[in-house]
Design an enzyme around this catalytic site. Structure first.
Site, short mmCIF file in Angstrom:
data_model
loop_
_atom_site.label_atom_id
_atom_site.label_comp_id
_atom_site.label_asym_id
_atom_site.label_seq_id
_atom_site.Cartn_x
_atom_site.Cartn_y
_atom_site.Cartn_z
N ASP A 118 14.08 29.91 -13.78
CA ASP A 118 13.77 30.65 -12.56
C ASP A 118 12.52 31.47 -12.80
O ASP A 118 12.07 31.64 -13.94
CB ASP A 118 14.94 31.55 -12.16
CG ASP A 118 14.96 31.88 -10.67
OD1 ASP A 118 14.03 31.47 -9.96
OD2 ASP A 118 15.91 32.56 -10.22
N CYS A 121 2.21 40.12 2.60
CA CYS A 121 1.97 39.65 3.95
C CYS A 121 0.94 38.54 3.86
O CYS A 121 0.35 38.31 2.80
CB CYS A 121 1.43 40.77 4.84
SG CYS A 121 2.61 42.13 5.09
N TYR A 132 4.87 33.62 -8.51
CA TYR A 132 5.82 33.44 -7.41
C TYR A 132 5.21 33.48 -6.01
O TYR A 132 5.54 32.66 -5.17
CB TYR A 132 6.92 34.50 -7.52
CG TYR A 132 7.94 34.47 -6.41
CD1 TYR A 132 8.79 33.39 -6.25
CD2 TYR A 132 8.05 35.54 -5.51
CE1 TYR A 132 9.74 33.36 -5.23
CE2 TYR A 132 9.00 35.52 -4.49
CZ TYR A 132 9.84 34.43 -4.36
OH TYR A 132 10.76 34.40 -3.35
N SER A 145 11.21 27.90 -6.32
CA SER A 145 10.16 28.60 -7.06
C SER A 145 10.18 28.29 -8.54
O SER A 145 9.16 28.44 -9.21
CB SER A 145 10.29 30.11 -6.83
OG SER A 145 11.59 30.56 -7.20
N GLY A 183 5.51 36.28 4.47
CA GLY A 183 6.12 37.29 5.33
C GLY A 183 6.90 36.63 6.44
O GLY A 183 6.35 35.80 7.16
N CYS A 211 6.56 47.93 -7.79
CA CYS A 211 5.18 47.65 -7.35
C CYS A 211 4.86 48.54 -6.15
O CYS A 211 5.67 48.69 -5.24
CB CYS A 211 5.04 46.18 -6.96
SG CYS A 211 3.40 45.77 -6.27
N ASN A 215 -3.06 42.83 4.24
CA ASN A 215 -2.14 42.43 3.19
C ASN A 215 -2.33 43.40 2.03
O ASN A 215 -3.42 43.51 1.48
CB ASN A 215 -2.43 41.00 2.74
CG ASN A 215 -1.65 40.60 1.50
OD1 ASN A 215 -0.59 41.15 1.23
ND2 ASN A 215 -2.16 39.64 0.75
N GLY A 216 -1.26 44.08 1.65
CA GLY A 216 -1.36 45.04 0.56
C GLY A 216 -0.62 46.32 0.89
O GLY A 216 0.26 46.35 1.76
#
Length: 485
Positions: free
Chosen positions: A360, A16, A257, A298, A42, A397, A117-118
């Site tokens: 990539d 986020c 990324y 990316s 986000g 994750c 965020n997290g």
């Protein structure tokens, strides 16, 4: 929902983005601009809360910042000199308006808005205790646990209650909280999630990335240190260290990324790191080819680094349309596949008859790589070699990134050779974990005390995972609905 990756949902989802400002005219307008710069973090929903000295005003909506906070009728409601905002991709909790942040509550100490965020990895366990004590949850977001911990703390001051709450949570967090007295920012003790401090005139800013400061014309001051809590009040910023010292382990994937390439993360240029990753990748995994082609967008900096190190020309072999979001026609498999070409198309005149190296940032399920390789072959490439600017993603994750369950991670199920066969590439190689660390200026990864959180590659999780076991999610909020993707 619009995704940052053009092909499908075969990418790790960003966490986020948070942005707050204290002591500025039209604070909510500045927050809206800052959130625009963080939109990549986000894209499901956005929200802003403002405080005018007497009352808090909030607007939260599904969708992008643009289209919601570029409307005069909405911005007129968000008056005040202090404001906090959030852009969201759901990692915990359903995709619904009740989970859109900032979350707000009237506590005994006054109004309290929080943007997070997290991910709190013991949120389910904490929620069970809180519900037994009588707490009534209004969302399925793990962030709401923090509000209830603050509300039920036995300490008197809001700061002490907040610290008491944070000492009970596990996992990753960068938080911005808005109260009637000021603004609070905090980063988890390991610094897994980023948070920076900026100044715009006399106003103080907290944000997920430095690029958000650039967009609003603010000066970058410094990063919030791991485990640091800052309070902004009456034009002054004070720092507190309420936690025991820990060796920092910031998320290494921010460099691969998540962060924008024009951001500075903990003093390091993301763009420079990505180029260095590409160069390291070329040294570790050379190949005889005619062109180096990035997978937009990316893969571009790493592809530049690979081309410069290898001496193979860099070319834009895949052209991206900037005007297509979600594929809007999907009546059948054939037409759905054609939707890919609305977003990206091979530069056939360049590719035909060439041996190409595709760069990539990662492979998750492998479906995207399969489509890209086939696109190159359809355009006439004689050889397609895939090079990935991160190690194989083998583990989920639990720190704010929506990773598929391990059974759906291609690298967890196949060897590199098997993956190459699956995506139909002539060869496939990943940067090594030590190569990734070298690109970040380290000699190698310290196995005894890793310098970064790299659990998605190594399975070495830096915190306790109370709510999870080795198979993934053990228990989730009882209100959790099926996530919409």
């Amino acid at each position: 929902m619009l995704t940052t990756h053009p092909f499908d949902d075969d990418k790790l989802r960003e966490e986020c983005g948070v942005f707050g400002i204290h002591g500025a005219d039209s604070a909510a307008a500045v927050v809206a601009l800052g959130l625009h710069a963080l939109q990549h973090r986000g894209q499901e929903a956005a929200g802003i809360t403002a405080f005018d000295g007497k009352e808090f005003h909030t607007h939260r909506a599904m969708g992008h910042v643009a289209g919601n906070f570029d409307r005069d009728d909405i911005m007129r409601q968000l008056q005040g000199g202090s404001s906090v905002g959030h852009v969201r991709y759901s990692t915990t909790g359903e995709t619904a308006l009740r989970n859109v942040q900032p979350l707000f509550a009237d506590l005994s100490t006054g109004g309290f808005a929080v943007a997070h965020n997290g991910n709190i990895s013991n949120a389910t366990a904490l929620k069970k205790v809180l519900v037994r004590r009588g707490s009534i949850f209004q969302s399925t977001s793990d962030t709401e646990v923090i509000i209830h911990l603050v509300a039920t703390s036995s300490y008197r001051s809001l700061l002490d209650r907040f610290i008491d709450a944070l000492k009970q949570v596990e996992g990753a967090y960068s938080l911005i909280c808005l109260t009637a007295e000021g603004m609070i920012g905090c980063r988890d003790p390991l610094g897994i999630r980023p948070l920076v401090i900026g100044k715009l005139g006399d106003a103080h800013i907290l944000a997920s990335e430095t690029v958000a400061l650039d967009v609003v014309g603010a000066e970058f001051v410094r990063s919030v240190e791991p485990g640091e809590l800052v309070i902004i009040r009456d034009g002054q910023l004070t720092s507190h260290r309420p936690f025991a010292d820990h060796a920092a382990r910031p998320c290494i994937f921010e460099y691969v990324y998540f962060s924008r390439p024009d951001s500075i993360v903990d003093g390091t240029s993301v763009y420079s790191v990505r180029k260095a990753i590409g160069a390291e990748l070329a040294r570790e995994n050379p190949v005889d080819a005619d062109l180096v082609i990035p997978v937009p967008d990316s893969g571009t900096p790493a592809a530049i680094g690979y081309a410069q190190e290898s001496g193979i020309p860099f070319e834009l072999g895949i052209i991206r349309s900037h005007y297509v979001g979600r594929t809007f026609i999907q009546p059948g498999d054939k037409v759905r596949h054609l939707g890919v070409k609305l977003k990206h198309n091979a530069n056939r005149a360049l590719i035909a008859g060439k041996r190409i190296v595709l760069i990539d940032d990662s492979i998750v399920r492998g479906t995207t790589s399969l489509k890209i390789v086939q696109m190159m072959r359809d355009a006439g490439a004689t050889e397609v070699h895939m090079r990935i600017a991160s190690p194989p993603t083998q583990h989920s994750c639990f720190y704010g990134v929506d990773t598929p369950e391990r059974a759906k991670l291609l690298a967890a199920q196949m060897s590199v050779g098997q993956m190459a066969n699956f995506i139909n590439a002539d060869s496939l190689s990943f940067i090594s974990i030590d190569g990734l660390y070298r690109a970040l200026g380290e000699v190698k990864r310290s196995d005894d005390a890793p310098q970064y959180c790299d659990a998605c590659f190594t399975g070495d999780y830096p915190t306790t995972l109370t709510d999870f076991d080795e198979h993934g999610l053990e228990d989730q909020f009882s209100l959790l609905a099926e996530r919409v993707v």
